[in-house]
Design a protein around this motif. Structure first.
Motif, mmCIF file in Angstrom:
data_model
loop_
_atom_site.group_PDB
_atom_site.id
_atom_site.type_symbol
_atom_site.label_atom_id
_atom_site.label_comp_id
_atom_site.label_asym_id
_atom_site.label_seq_id
_atom_site.Cartn_x
_atom_site.Cartn_y
_atom_site.Cartn_z
ATOM 1 N N SER A 273 17.640 -0.770 5.114
ATOM 2 C CA SER A 273 17.475 0.801 5.013
ATOM 3 C C SER A 273 16.364 1.460 5.294
ATOM 4 N N PRO A 274 16.439 2.536 5.355
ATOM 5 C CA PRO A 274 15.175 3.474 5.674
ATOM 6 C C PRO A 274 14.306 3.324 4.369
ATOM 7 N N GLY B 46 0.759 -1.119 -0.101
ATOM 8 C CA GLY B 46 0.019 -0.063 0.084
ATOM 9 C C GLY B 46 0.840 1.303 0.002
ATOM 10 N N LYS B 47 2.152 1.058 -0.382
ATOM 11 C CA LYS B 47 3.081 2.287 -0.403
ATOM 12 C C LYS B 47 3.701 2.493 -1.751
ATOM 13 N N SER B 48 4.248 3.481 -1.939
ATOM 14 C CA SER B 48 5.101 3.806 -3.184
ATOM 15 C C SER B 48 6.619 3.881 -2.587
ATOM 16 N N SER B 49 7.072 3.058 -1.870
ATOM 17 C CA SER B 49 8.579 3.234 -1.254
ATOM 18 C C SER B 49 8.871 1.723 -1.123
ATOM 19 N N TYR B 50 10.469 1.450 -0.885
ATOM 20 C CA TYR B 50 10.690 -0.035 -0.575
ATOM 21 C C TYR B 50 11.952 0.205 0.270
ATOM 22 N N LYS B 51 12.753 -1.035 0.423
ATOM 23 C CA LYS B 51 13.807 -0.649 1.284
ATOM 24 C C LYS B 51 15.001 -1.663 0.497
ATOM 25 N N SER B 52 16.082 -1.477 0.833
ATOM 26 C CA SER B 52 17.195 -2.117 0.705
ATOM 27 C C SER B 52 17.763 -3.187 1.658
ATOM 28 N N LEU B 53 18.267 -4.310 1.356
ATOM 29 C CA LEU B 53 18.593 -5.437 2.350
ATOM 30 C C LEU B 53 20.132 -5.900 1.956
ATOM 31 N N ILE B 54 20.577 -6.148 2.713
ATOM 32 C CA ILE B 54 21.884 -6.855 2.806
ATOM 33 C C ILE B 54 21.794 -8.275 3.222
ATOM 34 N N ALA C 113 20.108 2.547 -6.889
ATOM 35 C CA ALA C 113 19.520 3.036 -5.315
ATOM 36 C C ALA C 113 19.808 1.835 -4.157
ATOM 37 N N SER C 114 18.952 0.947 -4.355
ATOM 38 C CA SER C 114 19.059 -0.155 -3.493
ATOM 39 C C SER C 114 19.906 -1.043 -3.406
ATOM 40 N N GLY C 115 20.492 -1.308 -4.697
ATOM 41 C CA GLY C 115 21.597 -2.283 -5.003
ATOM 42 C C GLY C 115 22.731 -1.739 -4.945
ATOM 43 N N HIS C 116 23.033 -0.540 -4.374
ATOM 44 C CA HIS C 116 24.433 0.111 -4.217
ATOM 45 C C HIS C 116 24.505 1.248 -3.487
ATOM 46 N N LEU C 117 23.707 2.301 -3.739
ATOM 47 C CA LEU C 117 24.024 3.498 -3.227
ATOM 48 C C LEU C 117 23.529 3.731 -1.833
#
Length: 288
Positions: free
Chosen positions: A219-220, A112-120, A147-151
């Motif tokens: 990540s945030p 229900g959002k237009s955002s996501y997160k990065s994980l290691i 963005a999520s895969g590096h930065l």
């Protein structure tokens, strides 16, 4: 003769408008797609969205997938693409060298959002459970512009005083989130930074098992990957494109899963990405 000419003038104008409309409709709308998955999977998973656009716009819609983010950006800059789906950071990079702007973003039914997160992520059987335990191990990022895969993960590591190039024994760029996930699964690398929704999609497809992995960093929120268009597109065509995307609901779209729909966005929504670039001291134009 003058009278006959006057009589035929409206008919000639009408035929001219019909001809112009037919020409416009016959020209394909070119849509670029980031290489989040392998090319064939990306095409198959985008088919419903592309078909819906084609039906609503009444014109051919031609998808294009480059081998990397810069391929899409260059195609936008050279006007070979009209619209593109870009990662958050690749969008910010694109605005520095191409005449483009974000106009729409997908909202997933799952979140229900237009955002996501990065994980290691790491394999559970590696015994690694925290970021400090990653020291001296191998690491996979996706793409320098991801963005999520590096930065975002690089900025997150730097906030902990970690410089990836010195902290890990080896760093690679896999080219896609799927490739990074499989690199960890197949013990080609010890850890990888990937988008949470792409990791979840790989689990849902049975490609990997959630129980086989540990998540050692999250990540945030990152603003979702936007749809962008060239600013110099015809204003009427832009309105039609925006309306068409707004009407795409309850369809599956690649790693996004089922969509609630596409909602409006704007360039300012990606200032958090620009701020992350500043943390990393990145020269956007130099990254092209």
């Amino acid at each position: 003769m003058k009278r006959l000419s006057a009589l035929f003038r409206p008919l000639a104008l009408c035929l001219s408008l019909i001809s112009a409309s037919s020409t416009f409709a016959a020209q394909p709308l070119t849509v670029g797609l980031i290489p989040a998955e392998d090319s064939q999977a990306m095409l198959e998973n985008s088919k419903k969205v592309i078909d819906s656009l084609q039906e609503q716009l009444g014109m051919p819609v031609k998808p294009f997938i480059a081998t990397d983010y810069n391929g899409i950006i260059e195609a936008l800059r050279s006007k070979k693409l009209d619209v593109a789906y870009l990662g958050p950071f690749s969008y910010v990079l694109a605005t520095s060298i191409a005449n483009v702007e974000a106009f729409s973003v997908a909202e997933t039914k799952k979140t229900g959002k237009s955002s996501y997160k990065s994980l290691i992520i790491v394999r559970k059987d590696s015994g690694i459970e925290t970021v400090p335990q990653l020291k001296g191990h191998t690491m996979a990022f996706v793409d320098p512009s991801s963005a999520s895969g590096h930065l975002f993960p690089t900025a997150g590591l730097q906030k902990q005083g970690i410089e990836p190039s010195k902290y890990f024994s080896r760093v690679i760029f896999s080219g896609s989130h799927d490739a990074s996930i499989l690199a960890v699964a197949n013990k080609k690398v010890d850890a990888a930074a990937v988008a949470d929704r792409i990791f979840a999609a790989a689990v849902a497809k049975g490609i990997i098992k959630q129980a086989d992995f540990n998540i050692v960093w999250t990540s945030p929120d990152i603003p979702e990957s936007p749809m962008v268009w060239r600013k110099d597109l015809d204003p009427e065509l832009k309105k039609k494109i925006a309306t068409a995307f707004a009407n795409i609901k309850n369809v599956e779209w690649g790693d996004q899963g089922v969509l609630n729909g596409f909602v409006p966005t704007n360039d300012a929504a990606y200032n958090v990405v620009r701020d992350t670039a500043k943390i990393l001291n990145l020269d956007l134009k130099a990254m092209k």
